[in-house]
Scaffold this motif. Structure first.
Motif, PDB file in Angstrom:
ATOM      1  N   GLY A 126     -43.634 -23.957  -5.401  1.00  0.00           N
ATOM      2  CA  GLY A 126     -43.190 -24.918  -4.407  1.00  0.00           C
ATOM      3  C   GLY A 126     -41.681 -25.083  -4.375  1.00  0.00           C
ATOM      4  N   ALA A 127     -41.109 -24.966  -3.175  1.00  0.00           N
ATOM      5  CA  ALA A 127     -39.659 -25.081  -3.028  1.00  0.00           C
ATOM      6  C   ALA A 127     -39.184 -26.502  -3.240  1.00  0.00           C
ATOM      7  CB  ALA A 127     -39.240 -24.590  -1.638  1.00  0.00           C
ATOM      8  N   TRP A 128     -40.074 -27.478  -3.143  1.00  0.00           N
ATOM      9  CA  TRP A 128     -39.661 -28.881  -3.266  1.00  0.00           C
ATOM     10  C   TRP A 128     -39.027 -29.146  -4.626  1.00  0.00           C
ATOM     11  CZ3 TRP A 128     -41.682 -31.934  -7.145  1.00  0.00           C
ATOM     12  CH2 TRP A 128     -42.813 -31.439  -7.797  1.00  0.00           C
ATOM     13  N   LEU A 129     -39.466 -28.458  -5.687  1.00  0.00           N
ATOM     14  CA  LEU A 129     -38.871 -28.643  -7.006  1.00  0.00           C
ATOM     15  C   LEU A 129     -37.726 -27.669  -7.249  1.00  0.00           C
ATOM     16  CD1 LEU A 129     -38.916 -30.109  -9.682  1.00  0.00           C
ATOM     17  CD2 LEU A 129     -40.699 -28.533 -10.476  1.00  0.00           C
ATOM     18  N   LEU A 130     -37.801 -26.511  -6.605  1.00  0.00           N
ATOM     19  CA  LEU A 130     -36.736 -25.522  -6.798  1.00  0.00           C
ATOM     20  C   LEU A 130     -35.406 -26.025  -6.246  1.00  0.00           C
ATOM     21  CD1 LEU A 130     -35.955 -22.737  -7.792  1.00  0.00           C
ATOM     22  CD2 LEU A 130     -36.688 -21.793  -5.592  1.00  0.00           C
ATOM     23  N   PHE A 131     -35.447 -26.766  -5.143  1.00  0.00           N
ATOM     24  CA  PHE A 131     -34.209 -27.253  -4.535  1.00  0.00           C
ATOM     25  C   PHE A 131     -33.383 -28.116  -5.492  1.00  0.00           C
ATOM     26  CE2 PHE A 131     -35.603 -25.759  -0.400  1.00  0.00           C
ATOM     27  CZ  PHE A 131     -34.400 -25.510   0.236  1.00  0.00           C
ATOM     28  N   PRO A 132     -33.954 -29.174  -6.093  1.00  0.00           N
ATOM     29  CA  PRO A 132     -33.132 -29.978  -7.008  1.00  0.00           C
ATOM     30  C   PRO A 132     -32.691 -29.217  -8.243  1.00  0.00           C
ATOM     31  CG  PRO A 132     -35.420 -30.710  -7.051  1.00  0.00           C
ATOM     32  CD  PRO A 132     -35.297 -29.773  -5.902  1.00  0.00           C
ATOM     33  N   LEU A 133     -33.534 -28.311  -8.750  1.00  0.00           N
ATOM     34  CA  LEU A 133     -33.137 -27.529  -9.920  1.00  0.00           C
ATOM     35  C   LEU A 133     -31.968 -26.611  -9.594  1.00  0.00           C
ATOM     36  CD1 LEU A 133     -36.612 -26.553 -11.432  1.00  0.00           C
ATOM     37  CD2 LEU A 133     -34.966 -28.221 -12.310  1.00  0.00           C
ATOM     38  N   VAL A 134     -32.017 -25.985  -8.432  1.00  0.00           N
ATOM     39  CA  VAL A 134     -30.915 -25.111  -8.014  1.00  0.00           C
ATOM     40  C   VAL A 134     -29.656 -25.933  -7.744  1.00  0.00           C
ATOM     41  CG1 VAL A 134     -30.113 -23.648  -6.096  1.00  0.00           C
ATOM     42  CG2 VAL A 134     -32.333 -23.223  -7.159  1.00  0.00           C
ATOM     43  N   ALA A 135     -29.823 -27.152  -7.232  1.00  0.00           N
ATOM     44  CA  ALA A 135     -28.661 -28.015  -6.990  1.00  0.00           C
ATOM     45  C   ALA A 135     -27.960 -28.363  -8.297  1.00  0.00           C
ATOM     46  CB  ALA A 135     -29.102 -29.285  -6.263  1.00  0.00           C
ATOM     47  N   VAL A 136     -28.737 -28.710  -9.331  1.00  0.00           N
ATOM     48  CA  VAL A 136     -28.145 -29.019 -10.637  1.00  0.00           C
ATOM     49  C   VAL A 136     -27.454 -27.782 -11.200  1.00  0.00           C
ATOM     50  CG1 VAL A 136     -28.653 -29.668 -13.022  1.00  0.00           C
ATOM     51  CG2 VAL A 136     -29.790 -30.847 -11.132  1.00  0.00           C
ATOM     52  N   TRP A 137     -28.109 -26.636 -11.083  1.00  0.00           N
ATOM     53  CA  TRP A 137     -27.492 -25.385 -11.555  1.00  0.00           C
ATOM     54  C   TRP A 137     -26.185 -25.113 -10.816  1.00  0.00           C
ATOM     55  CZ3 TRP A 137     -26.565 -21.119  -8.446  1.00  0.00           C
ATOM     56  CH2 TRP A 137     -25.981 -20.030  -9.111  1.00  0.00           C
ATOM     57  N   GLY A 138     -26.183 -25.242  -9.482  1.00  0.00           N
ATOM     58  CA  GLY A 138     -24.980 -24.972  -8.704  1.00  0.00           C
ATOM     59  C   GLY A 138     -23.831 -25.896  -9.073  1.00  0.00           C
ATOM     60  N   LEU A 139     -24.157 -27.154  -9.388  1.00  0.00           N
ATOM     61  CA  LEU A 139     -23.134 -28.120  -9.782  1.00  0.00           C
ATOM     62  C   LEU A 139     -22.378 -27.625 -11.012  1.00  0.00           C
ATOM     63  CD1 LEU A 139     -22.071 -31.132  -9.359  1.00  0.00           C
ATOM     64  CD2 LEU A 139     -23.656 -31.705 -11.191  1.00  0.00           C
ATOM     65  N   TYR A 140     -23.117 -27.192 -12.038  1.00  0.00           N
ATOM     66  CA  TYR A 140     -22.479 -26.736 -13.270  1.00  0.00           C
ATOM     67  C   TYR A 140     -21.887 -25.338 -13.130  1.00  0.00           C
ATOM     68  CZ  TYR A 140     -24.232 -30.725 -15.882  1.00  0.00           C
ATOM     69  OH  TYR A 140     -24.464 -31.995 -16.349  1.00  0.00           O
ATOM     70  N   ALA A 141     -22.533 -24.476 -12.346  1.00  0.00           N
ATOM     71  CA  ALA A 141     -22.047 -23.104 -12.218  1.00  0.00           C
ATOM     72  C   ALA A 141     -20.656 -23.057 -11.620  1.00  0.00           C
ATOM     73  CB  ALA A 141     -23.028 -22.279 -11.371  1.00  0.00           C
ATOM     74  N   TRP A 142     -20.403 -23.869 -10.616  1.00  0.00           N
ATOM     75  CA  TRP A 142     -19.098 -23.840  -9.943  1.00  0.00           C
ATOM     76  C   TRP A 142     -18.126 -24.865 -10.537  1.00  0.00           C
ATOM     77  CZ3 TRP A 142     -22.753 -20.969  -7.892  1.00  0.00           C
ATOM     78  CH2 TRP A 142     -22.377 -19.855  -7.159  1.00  0.00           C
ATOM     79  N   ALA A 143     -18.524 -25.505 -11.624  1.00  0.00           N
ATOM     80  CA  ALA A 143     -17.620 -26.430 -12.319  1.00  0.00           C
ATOM     81  C   ALA A 143     -16.820 -25.725 -13.405  1.00  0.00           C
ATOM     82  CB  ALA A 143     -18.423 -27.582 -12.930  1.00  0.00           C
TER      83      ALA A 143
END
Length: 421
Positions: A296-313
């Motif tokens: 389900g993409a509904w859970l993938l979206f927030p997980l990817v958002a958290v990952w993106g936050l740290y990846a580009w930090a």
């Protein structure tokens, strides 16, 4: 009270936008280039490799050669040559001429990027170095969100050559803006070549360069194979892949800005350790998502958002840590070597990720990435602990000095600084 950021800082962000767009823009126009120049798509793809390798190998060399020059001179001259190289790419009659133009553009971009970071760090007001580096870094993130899609649109509306003209025009505009607005940040003092090369062998700098390489390899491995991971772990994810990429872009912009504030508040070394630790945790959660078969993409979206936050930090605290380790007088050389590690990590990410997919499948990508990120965290942990101990010692000394009265100085010292007795 801090004044609003100066114009030249946003021009530096535009500079990073331009150089990053030039690096990634080929991805959106490969078929057009291959058809026009009469080569295979695979051969045209080597233009990406040529740019990355030239940048990675050339960055430290160019930085050492330009280290004694004023940073504004390096940026303005480098951008002028960068624009000329992109115009040569736009006019290239064949594949090898285009490849040569890409190598020349990469070498110019390496010189300009190192000088841009050195300028942002060197001209930042006290206590705002992290934010100035974050604003500069935001240009690279904006290139992924807007620059590359815009280049692909130009190629479709006009021709693939128009994409390189676009990059050249933006570079020329940035050069003109920096010529009249950039602060005067002097180059390093005259010194023997051996002294100028010293940061390239300093253990503290090499430790951070290794951390950058591992972080880039791990973080960009997941990004490179995000579509394959989503397709196998979240039902219907292909239909929302555009949304996932947009989520990464928005979260990445937030991470780039917030990490600059973290670096100013806690020091770059401690902020870096926090970013790398958070990145590793985010990748571990994505691995659990895949193994638990939640779907389900509904859970993938927030997980990817958290990952993106740290990846580009990563970049603001990493560059700040490198400057701290090398010293301001060697900052440009050390940062250029760090940028080279970032590009080498980018190249390694695709190869390592491909091996993981072939051996175990895309769901194992975040687990492999997390292992690399933990290695990066381990390298960054030592300077973070040392910085924390130093901060604690300074705080204890300050408390002793003011007699624990808590009275603050009404001077130009930062808020909260106790008065000397």
């Amino acid at each position: 009270m801090h004044t609003r950021p100066p114009l030249w800082l946003f021009i530096l962000a535009a500079v990073l936008f331009t150089t990053a767009t030039d690096e990634f823009i080929i991805a959106g126009v490969l078929p057009s280039i291959a058809a026009d120049l009469g080569v295979g798509v695979g051969a045209a793809g080597q233009l990406v490799t040529a740019f990355a390798v030239a940048y990675a190998v050339g960055a430290p060399t160019v930085a050492v050669a330009a280290d004694r020059l004023p940073r504004r001179t390096v940026m303005v001259g480098g951008l002028a040559l960068f624009a000329a190289a992109n115009l040569a790419a736009a006019a290239a009659p064949g594949f090898w001429a285009l490849a040569a133009a890409r190598v020349a553009a990469a070498l110019c971009a390496a010189a300009v990027t190192g000088a841009a970071f050195a300028t942002a760090a060197g001209a930042a007001p006290e206590g705002r170095q992290g934010r100035y580096l974050a604003t500069t870094t935001a240009g690279m993130t904006a290139a992924l969100i807007g620059g590359v899609p815009l280049g692909a649109w130009l190629a479709g509306a006009a021709d693939w050559r128009a994409t390189f003209v676009f990059v050249a025009v933006v570079a020329a505009g940035a050069a003109a803006g920096l010529r009249v607005s950039a602060p005067k940040v002097a180059g390093s003092a005259p010194a023997p070549l051996r002294e100028r090369l010293r940061p390239l062998a300093a253990p503290a700098v090499l430790r951070l360069v290794g951390a950058t390489f591992l972080a880039a390899s791990g973080g960009l491995m997941f990004y490179s194979y995000l579509s394959a991971f989503a397709a196998e772990t979240a039902s219907g994810a292909y239909a929302v892949l555009t949304g996932l990429l947009f989520t990464v872009g928005v979260a990445g912009m937030a991470g780039a800005v917030l990490s600059g504030r973290w670096a100013d508040a806690f020091g770059p070394q401690r902020a870096l350790a926090g970013v790398l630790g958070g990145h590793a945790v985010a990748l571990a959660l994505l691995a659990v998502f895949a193994w638990a078969d939640w779907g389900g993409a509904w859970l993938l979206f927030p997980l990817v958002a958290v990952w993106g936050l740290y990846a580009w930090a990563l970049t603001p605290p990493m560059q700040g840590s490198v400057i701290t380790a090398a010293g301001p007088e060697h900052g440009m050389t050390a940062m250029s070597m760090n940028i080279a590690a970032l590009y080498l990590g980018t190249g390694a990410a695709g190869a390592l990720g491909g091996a993981v997919v072939e051996a175990a499948g895309a769901p194992w990508i975040p687990a492999a990435s997390a292992v690399l990120m933990l290695g990066s965290f381990a390298l960054a942990l030592r300077p973070a602990v040392a910085a924390a101990r130093t901060a604690t010692a300074h705080e204890a000394k300050a408390n002793e000095g003011d007699g624990a009265t808590g009275v603050e100085c009404a001077t130009a010292a930062p808020p909260g600084t106790p008065c000397a007795p």
